[in-house]
Design an enzyme around this catalytic site. Structure first.
Site, PDB file in Angstrom:
ATOM      1  N   CYS A 160       0.856  -1.182   0.000  1.00 35.24           N
ATOM      2  CA  CYS A 160       0.000   0.000   0.000  1.00 35.24           C
ATOM      3  C   CYS A 160       0.892   1.233   0.000  1.00 35.24           C
ATOM      4  O   CYS A 160       1.479   1.596   1.009  1.00 35.24           O
ATOM      5  CB  CYS A 160      -0.903   0.003   1.236  1.00 35.24           C
ATOM      6  SG  CYS A 160      -1.960   1.449   1.311  1.00 35.24           S
ATOM      7  N   LEU A 161       1.015   1.833  -1.161  1.00 39.57           N
ATOM      8  CA  LEU A 161       1.895   2.989  -1.299  1.00 39.57           C
ATOM      9  C   LEU A 161       1.244   3.913  -2.327  1.00 39.57           C
ATOM     10  O   LEU A 161       0.897   3.468  -3.424  1.00 39.57           O
ATOM     11  CB  LEU A 161       3.280   2.511  -1.777  1.00 39.57           C
ATOM     12  CG  LEU A 161       4.374   3.553  -1.970  1.00 39.57           C
ATOM     13  CD1 LEU A 161       4.637   4.307  -0.673  1.00 39.57           C
ATOM     14  CD2 LEU A 161       5.661   2.888  -2.438  1.00 39.57           C
TER      15      LEU A 161
END
Lengths: 297, 158
Positions: B91-92
Site C-alpha cells: 500500500c503505497l
C-alpha cells in the site's frame, strides 16, 4: 451432491473469503473497468455543438443558469465538450490551443511557445527530474505542434486533429506533458504558489505537485491554470457558469477570469515583445468541477 | 500501443545498468525474455527491524506504462503494516492514485525502502502489524518484524 442449504453456506463462506482477499489491485482494476465503460459513452473530446445544446441541458434547471446561458449566447457561438475524467482542463486547453494554431497558422506563436517549452525542459532538469521520464511527452507535444502547421510532410487536417485528440496514445501523452509543465512551474516558483496551495489543500508545494498535479486524472484548479499559462506564456480565459449572481448588483451577469501570463523574465529576451494584456484565444467554460471549450462569435 | 512503454522500459534498462554502482541497496533485474517483467532485490534499511535482510520484489508492468503504475509486490515474506502478509501487496500512494510517469522502477524501489523505514500504520494492509504500532508497542512490532526478517529475508547459515 450438495443440497440447497449446503450450497448456500458455501457461497456465503466463499464471499467472506473473497472479501478477505479483496485487494487494492482488484479495486484499481474495477475502477479502470468503470473508466473504460464510461469512455465508451463520451469521447475525450466531443463535436462542436451550438450553445443551444447547453440551454437544453438546463431546461428545467436553475433560472439563474438559464439567464446566464442566454447572456453567453450573445458572445459565444458554440461549445465543445470534453470527458469528465479529471483531465478536462488540460485536454480542453490542448485542443483549443492546437486548433487555434491550425486555423491561424501563427508561426510566430509556435516559435514563441517552443522557446517556453525549452525553458520548461531546463526547469525540470534543474529540479532534478530525470530526462527520460519526461522527454517522450515533450517530443509528442512538439510533434503535434509541428503537424498543425501547414506545408510540413506530416501536416494534418482539422479532422485529423480531432481524431488525435480522441486517441488515448496521443491525447493522454499531451495531457501528461502539460502536467509536467505545470508541476515544474509550481516548483520553480514555489514561494509564489505556496500561499495559494495552502489555501486550497493545506499541503506543501512538493506534496501538492506529487498528488494533485502530476498524476493523471487529478482535477485542475486555478493553481494549475495559472502555472500552465505562466509557463507556456499563453493567456487563458475561463468563463464561469454557476449559480452565483454576477458582479453587477442584482442583475445576473456572467463572470470570466483571464489568466494572463506574468511578464516574461528579463533573461527571456525573445518574448519581451509586449507587456500589454493580450486577448486570450483559448476560452474555456467552467461549470463547478468541469471544463469545456467555448467558441466566441 | 505498447511501443511507447517498451521504449520507455528500454531507457530504464539502460539507466539501471548505469546506476548499479550508485545505488548498492537496489538490484533491479529485467526478465531476459520479457521487458514487462522485472524483479528487484532491496536491502532492508539500517536501524530498522529489516536491517540485514534482502527482500525480493516482483514488478509487472502494464502496456499503458508509464501512464499507469507498475504492479509491485513483495515475494519475500515481510511483517510490515503496509504490506499484505499473504500476498505481498504494497500500500503505497505512488503505486495507486499518486502515480506519475516521473517515477521509474528504480525510484519506486527507493520509495519502497523509504516505506520500510517509515511505516504508515494508519492505512494498514497488515492490521496486526499496524495495531502494534498504533498501540505504541514499538518493541512488539520490532521483534515480530525482526523475526520474520531472520526467517525469510536472510540467507540460511549453513
Amino acid at each position: 451432491m450438495q443440497n440447497q442449504d449446503a450450497s448456500e453456506t458455501s457461497v456465503q463462506t466463499s464471499e467472506v473469503d473473497d472479501w478477505a482477499n479483496f485487494r487494492d489491485d482488484d479495486i484499481l482494476q474495477q475502477q479502470s473497468a468503470i473508466v473504460t465503460e464510461e469512455a465508451g459513452k463520451i469521447p475525450f473530446l466531443g463535436d462542436k455543438e451550438p450553445l443551444t445544446s447547453l440551454a437544453a441541458e438546463y431546461k428545467s434547471g436553475s433560472p439563474i443558469l438559464l439567464e446566464k446561458i442566454k447572456l453567453l449566447n450573445e458572445q459565444y457561438a458554440a461549445i465543445r465538450r470534453t470527458r469528465g475524467d479529471g483531465n478536462c482542463f488540460f485536454r480542453s486547453f490542448m485542443f483549443a490551443y492546437l486548433e487555434h494554431i491550425l486555423e491561424s497558422q501563427d508561426r510566430a506563436e509556435v516559435d514563441r511557445i517552443k522557446t517556453n517549452v525549452e525553458e520548461c525542459r531546463k526547469t525540470l532538469l534543474s529540479l532534478g527530474y530525470v530526462e527520460f521520464t519526461f522527454e517522450d511527452f515533450f517530443t509528442l507535444f512538439l510533434e503535434q505542434l509541428e503537424s498543425v502547421l501547414s506545408g510540413n510532410e506530416d501536416s494534418i487536417s482539422h479532422d485529423e486533429l480531432v481524431q488525435r485528440s480522441r486517441d488515448q496514445s496521443i491525447s493522454d501523452y499531451v495531457v501528461m506533458f502539460f502536467r509536467f509543465i505545470a508541476s515544474g512551474e509550481i516548483k520553480k516558483r514555489s514561494e509564489f504558489y505556496e500561499p495559494f496551495i495552502q489555501g486550497l489543500t493545506n499541503t506543501s508545494v512538493q506534496q501538492f505537485c506529487k498528488s494533485s498535479v502530476e498524476p493523471m486524472g487529478e482535477e485542475s484548479d486555478h493553481v494549475h491554470i495559472t502555472a500552465l499559462s505562466d509557463a507556456l506564456g499563453v493567456p487563458i480565459r475561463v468563463v464561469y457558469l454557476d449559480r452565483s449572481h454576477g458582479d453587477k448588483g442584482s442583475s445576473v451577469s456572467v463572470n470570466h477570469h483571464d489568466f494572463t501570463p506574468v511578464a516574461c523574465d528579463l533573461t527571456n529576451a525573445t518574448s519581451a515583445s509586449g507587456s500589454e494584456a493580450v486577448k486570450p484565444f483559448v476560452t474555456l467554460l467552467y461549470r463547478p468541477g468541469h471544463y469545456d471549450i467555448l467558441y466566441p462569435k | 500501443m505498447n511501443q511507447a512503454s517498451r521504449a520507455r522500459l528500454f531507457k530504464e534498462y539502460k539507466e539501471v545498468q548505469r546506476e548499479k554502482v550508485a545505488d548498492p541497496d537496489i538490484q533491479l533485474v529485467c526478465d531476459e525474455a520479457n521487458i514487462f517483467k522485472w524483479t528487484a532485490l532491496v536491502k532492508g534499511p539500517s536501524e530498522t527491524p529489516f536491517e540485514g535482510g534482502v527482500f525480493q520484489l516482483a514488478f509487472s508492468v502494464p502496456d499503458q506504462y508509464p501512464l499507469q503504475p507498475p504492479q509491485v509486490k513483495f515475494l519475500t515474506k515481510i511483517f510490515h503494516p503496509n504490506v499484505h502478509f499473504k500476498t505481498g501487496e504494497i500500500c503505497l500512494d505512488i503505486l495507486k492514485n499518486a502515480w506519475s510517469p516521473a517515477w521509474t522502477l528504480q525510484s519506486v524501489c527507493r520509495a519502497i525502502i523509504a516505506l520500510m523505514a517509515h511505516p504508515e500504520p494508519d492505512s494498514p494492509l497488515n492490521c496486526d502489524s499496524g495495531n502494534l504500532l498504533r498501540s505504541g508497542d514499538i518493541r512488539g512490532y520490532q521483534s515480530m518484524a525482526r523475526m520474520y526478517t531472520r526467517l525469510a529475508a536472510m540467507p540460511k547459515k549453513g
